[in-house]
Design a protein around this motif. Sequence first.
Motif, PDB file in Angstrom:
ATOM      1  N   ALA A  27       0.812  -1.222   0.000  1.00 55.83           N
ATOM      2  CA  ALA A  27       0.000   0.000   0.000  1.00 55.83           C
ATOM      3  C   ALA A  27       0.841   1.265   0.000  1.00 55.83           C
ATOM      4  O   ALA A  27       0.321   2.349  -0.279  1.00 55.83           O
ATOM      5  N   HIS A  69       0.692   3.802  -2.970  1.00 55.76           N
ATOM      6  CA  HIS A  69      -0.588   4.504  -3.068  1.00 55.76           C
ATOM      7  C   HIS A  69      -0.718   5.589  -2.006  1.00 55.76           C
ATOM      8  O   HIS A  69      -1.193   6.691  -2.294  1.00 55.76           O
ATOM      9  N   ASP A 124       1.701   8.374  -2.913  1.00 55.03           N
ATOM     10  CA  ASP A 124       1.124   9.130  -4.029  1.00 55.03           C
ATOM     11  C   ASP A 124       0.078  10.110  -3.511  1.00 55.03           C
ATOM     12  O   ASP A 124       0.045  11.274  -3.917  1.00 55.03           O
ATOM     13  N   TRP A 125      -0.769   9.662  -2.600  1.00 56.91           N
ATOM     14  CA  TRP A 125      -1.803  10.531  -2.034  1.00 56.91           C
ATOM     15  C   TRP A 125      -1.169  11.698  -1.286  1.00 56.91           C
ATOM     16  O   TRP A 125      -1.575  12.849  -1.467  1.00 56.91           O
TER      17      TRP A 125
END
Length: 101
Positions: free
Chosen positions: A69, A72, A75-76
Motif C-alpha cells: 500500500a 498509493h 502518491d496521495w
Amino acid sequence: MRFLVPVTVAFFAATLSPALADQKAECQMQADIVNRAVALRQDRVREKKAVEMMSSGEDAAVAAKYVAAVPHIVDWVYNTLKRKDLKNDPGAAYYETCVKQ
C-alpha cells in the motif's frame, strides 16, 4: 424478558470490543504510514525515494503487510495534499476516517 435484553446487549458489546480494538490498531498502523510519508515530504525527499525507503522493509513505520500500500499512500500524500494540508496532521485525519469505517 427485561433481564434478557441487557444481557444480550452486554454479550454483543463484549464480542465487538476486540474487533474494534483490532480495527483501531490497524488504522493506527496505516496512519503511521501516512505520518511517515508526510515527514519525508516535509524533509523534501523525492516521492520515488520515499517509496523506496518505506517499501524496503527496514522502515519501522511500515508493517510488512502494508508494504504493497505504500506507493498509493505516498502518491496521495505527495500528489493530492497541498503543503498547507501537511500541517493539519493528515495522519490523525486518516485515523479518524479509518476508525469510522
